[in-house]
Design an enzyme around this catalytic site. Structure first.
Site, PDB file in Angstrom:
ATOM      1  CD  GLU A  35      50.581 -12.068  47.181  1.00  0.00           C
ATOM      2  OE1 GLU A  35      50.240 -13.249  46.960  1.00  0.00           O
ATOM      3  OE2 GLU A  35      49.751 -11.149  47.392  1.00  0.00           O
ATOM      4  CB  CYS A  43      47.280 -19.563  55.782  1.00  0.00           C
ATOM      5  SG  CYS A  43      47.963 -20.436  57.189  1.00  0.00           S
ATOM      6  CB  CYS A  48      45.575 -20.696  59.713  1.00  0.00           C
ATOM      7  SG  CYS A  48      45.056 -21.135  58.058  1.00  0.00           S
ATOM      8  CE  LYS A  51      41.995 -20.232  63.391  1.00  0.00           C
ATOM      9  NZ  LYS A  51      41.342 -20.760  62.212  1.00  0.00           N
ATOM     10  CE1 TYR A  99      54.147 -19.090  53.142  1.00  0.00           C
ATOM     11  CE2 TYR A  99      54.808 -18.704  55.406  1.00  0.00           C
ATOM     12  CZ  TYR A  99      54.052 -19.394  54.485  1.00  0.00           C
ATOM     13  OH  TYR A  99      53.199 -20.386  54.899  1.00  0.00           O
ATOM     14  CE1 TYR A 177      37.381 -25.775  59.412  1.00  0.00           C
ATOM     15  CE2 TYR A 177      35.683 -25.844  57.717  1.00  0.00           C
ATOM     16  CZ  TYR A 177      36.757 -26.438  58.370  1.00  0.00           C
ATOM     17  OH  TYR A 177      37.197 -27.669  57.986  1.00  0.00           O
ATOM     18  CB  ILE A 178      35.082 -17.685  59.326  1.00  0.00           C
ATOM     19  CG1 ILE A 178      36.154 -18.305  58.399  1.00  0.00           C
ATOM     20  CG2 ILE A 178      35.484 -16.269  59.714  1.00  0.00           C
ATOM     21  CD1 ILE A 178      36.445 -17.511  57.140  1.00  0.00           C
ATOM     22  CD  GLU A 181      38.180 -21.173  63.206  1.00  0.00           C
ATOM     23  OE1 GLU A 181      38.701 -22.296  63.175  1.00  0.00           O
ATOM     24  OE2 GLU A 181      38.530 -20.260  62.436  1.00  0.00           O
ATOM     25  NE  ARG A 198      22.338 -20.160  54.730  1.00  0.00           N
ATOM     26  CZ  ARG A 198      22.688 -19.977  53.456  1.00  0.00           C
ATOM     27  NH1 ARG A 198      22.219 -18.951  52.788  1.00  0.00           N
ATOM     28  NH2 ARG A 198      23.521 -20.808  52.880  1.00  0.00           N
ATOM     29  NE  ARG A 204      24.503 -26.110  55.063  1.00  0.00           N
ATOM     30  CZ  ARG A 204      25.026 -26.363  53.861  1.00  0.00           C
ATOM     31  NH1 ARG A 204      24.992 -27.582  53.365  1.00  0.00           N
ATOM     32  NH2 ARG A 204      25.599 -25.399  53.167  1.00  0.00           N
ATOM     33  N   GLY A 262      30.996 -17.354  53.948  1.00  0.00           N
ATOM     34  CA  GLY A 262      31.652 -18.047  52.849  1.00  0.00           C
ATOM     35  C   GLY A 262      32.642 -17.170  52.104  1.00  0.00           C
ATOM     36  CG  HIS A 436      44.964 -42.891  83.556  1.00  0.00           C
ATOM     37  ND1 HIS A 436      43.660 -42.616  83.203  1.00  0.00           N
ATOM     38  CD2 HIS A 436      45.020 -42.861  84.906  1.00  0.00           C
ATOM     39  CE1 HIS A 436      42.952 -42.452  84.314  1.00  0.00           C
ATOM     40  NE2 HIS A 436      43.754 -42.592  85.344  1.00  0.00           N
ATOM     41  CD  GLU A 441      42.752 -42.347  80.040  1.00  0.00           C
ATOM     42  OE1 GLU A 441      43.166 -43.502  80.213  1.00  0.00           O
ATOM     43  OE2 GLU A 441      42.750 -41.487  80.947  1.00  0.00           O
TER      44      GLU A 441
HETATM   45  P1  NDP Z   1      31.671 -21.820  55.417  1.00  0.00           P
HETATM   46  O1  NDP Z   1      31.310 -22.221  54.051  1.00  0.00           O
HETATM   47  O2  NDP Z   1      32.379 -22.773  56.308  1.00  0.00           O
HETATM   48  O3  NDP Z   1      30.382 -21.306  56.184  1.00  0.00           O
HETATM   49  C1  NDP Z   1      29.568 -20.319  55.650  1.00  0.00           C
HETATM   50  C2  NDP Z   1      28.389 -20.120  56.579  1.00  0.00           C
HETATM   51  O4  NDP Z   1      27.642 -18.991  56.178  1.00  0.00           O
HETATM   52  C3  NDP Z   1      27.462 -21.316  56.575  1.00  0.00           C
HETATM   53  O5  NDP Z   1      27.015 -21.511  57.891  1.00  0.00           O
HETATM   54  C4  NDP Z   1      26.333 -20.852  55.654  1.00  0.00           C
HETATM   55  O6  NDP Z   1      25.090 -21.376  56.003  1.00  0.00           O
HETATM   56  C5  NDP Z   1      26.299 -19.377  55.943  1.00  0.00           C
HETATM   57  N1  NDP Z   1      25.814 -18.578  54.797  1.00  0.00           N
HETATM   58  C6  NDP Z   1      26.197 -18.682  53.517  1.00  0.00           C
HETATM   59  N2  NDP Z   1      25.562 -17.766  52.754  1.00  0.00           N
HETATM   60  C7  NDP Z   1      24.760 -17.072  53.587  1.00  0.00           C
HETATM   61  C8  NDP Z   1      23.852 -16.001  53.399  1.00  0.00           C
HETATM   62  N3  NDP Z   1      23.663 -15.452  52.218  1.00  0.00           N
HETATM   63  N4  NDP Z   1      23.189 -15.548  54.475  1.00  0.00           N
HETATM   64  C9  NDP Z   1      23.369 -16.082  55.689  1.00  0.00           C
HETATM   65  N5  NDP Z   1      24.221 -17.106  55.932  1.00  0.00           N
HETATM   66  C10 NDP Z   1      24.913 -17.582  54.889  1.00  0.00           C
HETATM   67  O7  NDP Z   1      32.508 -20.474  55.205  1.00  0.00           O
HETATM   68  P2  NDP Z   1      33.479 -19.674  56.143  1.00  0.00           P
HETATM   69  O8  NDP Z   1      33.380 -18.287  55.613  1.00  0.00           O
HETATM   70  O9  NDP Z   1      33.200 -19.905  57.591  1.00  0.00           O
HETATM   71  O10 NDP Z   1      34.888 -20.309  55.812  1.00  0.00           O
HETATM   72  C11 NDP Z   1      35.332 -20.478  54.466  1.00  0.00           C
HETATM   73  C12 NDP Z   1      36.237 -21.662  54.354  1.00  0.00           C
HETATM   74  O11 NDP Z   1      37.515 -21.339  54.883  1.00  0.00           O
HETATM   75  C13 NDP Z   1      35.813 -22.881  55.155  1.00  0.00           C
HETATM   76  O12 NDP Z   1      34.867 -23.671  54.491  1.00  0.00           O
HETATM   77  C14 NDP Z   1      37.109 -23.611  55.337  1.00  0.00           C
HETATM   78  O13 NDP Z   1      37.357 -24.387  54.206  1.00  0.00           O
HETATM   79  C15 NDP Z   1      38.123 -22.481  55.446  1.00  0.00           C
HETATM   80  N6  NDP Z   1      38.493 -22.216  56.859  1.00  0.00           N
HETATM   81  C16 NDP Z   1      39.153 -23.166  57.586  1.00  0.00           C
HETATM   82  C17 NDP Z   1      39.487 -22.930  58.913  1.00  0.00           C
HETATM   83  C18 NDP Z   1      40.182 -23.982  59.716  1.00  0.00           C
HETATM   84  O14 NDP Z   1      40.767 -24.898  59.140  1.00  0.00           O
HETATM   85  N7  NDP Z   1      40.138 -23.911  61.046  1.00  0.00           N
HETATM   86  C19 NDP Z   1      39.155 -21.685  59.568  1.00  0.00           C
HETATM   87  C20 NDP Z   1      38.440 -20.778  58.732  1.00  0.00           C
HETATM   88  C21 NDP Z   1      38.129 -21.045  57.436  1.00  0.00           C
HETATM   89  P3  NDP Z   1      24.623 -22.847  55.547  1.00  0.00           P
HETATM   90  O15 NDP Z   1      25.316 -23.783  56.475  1.00  0.00           O
HETATM   91  O16 NDP Z   1      23.158 -22.817  55.744  1.00  0.00           O
HETATM   92  O17 NDP Z   1      25.032 -22.992  54.131  1.00  0.00           O
END
Ligand code: NDP
Length: 452
Positions: A35, A43, A48, A51, A99, A177-178, A181, A198, A204, A262, A436, A441
């Site tokens: 590492e 995480c 996680c 956050k 860890y 997600y991110i 959040e 967008r 989505r 993403g 309750h 519930e």
């Molecule tokens: P996501 O894939 O969840 O979301 C990315 C968002 O960015 C989407 O809304 C997407 O739009 C938008 N997007 C992508 N490309 C562009 C661009 N070029 N311009 C503008 N908007 C764009 O990614 P995250 O970064 O939020 O999280 C990554 C992954 O990490 C998650 O999918 C999840 O698996 C994990 N995660 C889990 C958490 C949890 O368990 N609580 C918390 C945080 C992360 P569109 O919808 O139109 O594609």
């Protein structure tokens, strides 16, 4: 005696790599883990855990407000970001240590350096070469920012965890997600927050009701959401703030612009291609149902395979791989009905199929929904809504999906996930006696079929 230095050489000390290494060692394998950054991976360090700690901090704003209706009063509480940051960092350091100690106790050799693959059974790390019967690539993923004029001024969630000071205003880009959040966190901590997405509906891929309703609640809490909007450029003002220009006109000023658009699998410069490991178009490592890559002795799991990028999935994959390789029990992962929570404010959680996905898979569905003000808010005065939804397969009456927005949605859906895993029917939900008074519930008292 093995002709290799190690039975398993793991590259990456995140959730999946650590679990895979530790369990393999407990099964008697000789294991090393490399590492280069921090143990616990995304995480523990920039995901996680910190956050959720930030999210707790952000929730207090509503809690202080809600307390008045229950008779509490006092001077207005003040938030001190450096205290939260320092306490969070201390906790993360503690977890890093845990860890490492866990690995050490299991007898795993720890190498604190970057490792690269030389060939199917050789790894180079810290200037030395090691041979291994099996190599595990568990290098995770990294946030990405699209390229546009001024993109170098934007940060990702990685940096948001270490901001020296909170800005007056923040723009968060994305609708996953991110993004939701962090928008909730910044807003809860008193930062003027704008979410730029967008599309027309955040989250989505989740049940459409969740995205629509979460956006409504976030807006009620003061977050401005710009739908169907995107940033064209960012420039730095003389006072250090950022001038943001949107496509189609419109400008905004913010101290921080955070992209949550993403994450990309960490597969560059690892020697994967040279070793013959097949990558998908998105750069992720292609694996079979036993987590083996196109090279028999090289395996991969977690975010670097870019499938279901969740910590508990990576750790479960680590367990499955250890069983397959060192316990003589070929173990396939079951990716059905994986529950997940989005720690926005309010929380959102879900398990199973969305209404849209169930329909697209050919199910005839019955929909049950409830939207209500939780008991607590009858006195708090908050108009926050709790929402629950069940998607039921009409012919078999099996519950295909359960979706919730509201306080502690993750805690509630975790229990419901067990029911779905057991194949529970709507009648079995209905014959369960509720606790309750709780919000949960409602999941066992949803009687009215919803018709659009
Ligand atoms: P996501 O894939 O969840 O979301 C990315 C968002 O960015 C989407 O809304 C997407 O739009 C938008 N997007 C992508 N490309 C562009 C661009 N070029 N311009 C503008 N908007 C764009 O990614 P995250 O970064 O939020 O999280 C990554 C992954 O990490 C998650 O999918 C999840 O698996 C994990 N995660 C889990 C958490 C949890 O368990 N609580 C918390 C945080 C992360 P569109 O919808 O139109 O594609």
């Amino acid at each position: 005696m093995s002709r290799h230095d190690y039975d398993l050489f793991c590259i990456g000390g995140g959730s999946g790599g650590v679990r895979g290494s530790r369990i393999s060692a407990t099964y008697g394998a000789k294991v090393a883990i490399a590492e280069e950054k921090y143990f616990g991976g995304t995480c523990v360090n920039v995901g996680c855990i910190p956050k959720k700690l930030f999210s707790y901090a952000a929730h207090f704003r509503d809690e202080f407000h809600d307390a008045a209706g229950f008779g509490w009063s006092g001077p207005e509480p003040k938030f001190h970001w450096p205290t939260l940051l320092a306490n969070k960092n201390k906790e993360i350091e503690r977890l890093n240590g845990i860890y490492e100690r866990m690995l050490d106790k299991a007898g795993v050799a720890i190498l604190k350096a970057r490792a690269t693959i030389v060939d199917s059974n050789t790894v180079e790390c810290g200037g030395k070469s090691y041979s291994a019967k099996h190599i595990l690539v568990a290098t995770g993923s990294w946030p990405t920012i699209p390229t546009f004029p001024g993109c170098e001024h934007a940060i990702t969630s990685n940096e948001a965890f270490f901001l020296h000071a909170l800005p007056e205003a923040v723009i968060v880009v994305g609708g996953g997600y991110i993004a939701v959040e962090f928008a909730s966190i910044f807003n809860g901590l008193g930062v003027k927050t704008t979410l730029v997405y967008r599309g027309k509906r955040v989250l989505r891929g989740f049940d459409a009701d969740l995205g629509t309703r979460l956006a409504e609640e976030m807006q009620k809490k003061g977050i401005e959401i710009k739908f169907e909007s995107d940033i064209a450029s960012i420039a730095k003002n003389a006072d250090g703030t950022l001038a943001v220009t949107f496509f189609g006109g419109g400008q905004a000023r913010a101290g921080v612009v955070m992209y949550a658009t993403g994450r990309k699998p960490n597969t560059s410069n690892l020697g994967l291609e040279a070793a013959g490991v097949k990558l998908r178009e998105d750069g992720a490592i292609e694996v079979n149902e036993y987590l083996a890559t196109s090279v028999d002795s090289i395996h991969a799991l977690g975010d670097v395979t870019n499938r279901i990028n969740l910590t508990p999935v990576a750790t479960a994959e680590g367990m499955a791989l250890a069983r397959t390789l060192f316990r003589g029990e070929p173990t396939r992962m079951d990716y059905d009905n994986i529950a997940t929570a989005i720690f926005a404010i309010p929380n959102v959680a879900t398990v199973g199929l969305s209404e849209e996905l169930a329909q697209s898979r050919g199910h005839t569905v019955e929909i049950y929904k409830a939207s209500f003000r939780a008991l607590k808010h009858t006195l708090s005065g908050s108009d926050e809504k709790t929402f629950m939804k069940l998607v039921v397969d009409a012919p078999t009456q099996r519950v295909l999906g359960a979706h919730m927005m509201g306080a502690e949605a993750g805690e509630i859906i975790q229990g419901i996930a067990i029911a779905l895993k057991c194949g529970a029917t709507k009648a079995q939900f209905d014959s369960t006696i509720g606790i309750h008074p709780t919000a949960a519930e409602e999941f066992v008292t949803l009687r009215e079929k919803f018709t659009d």
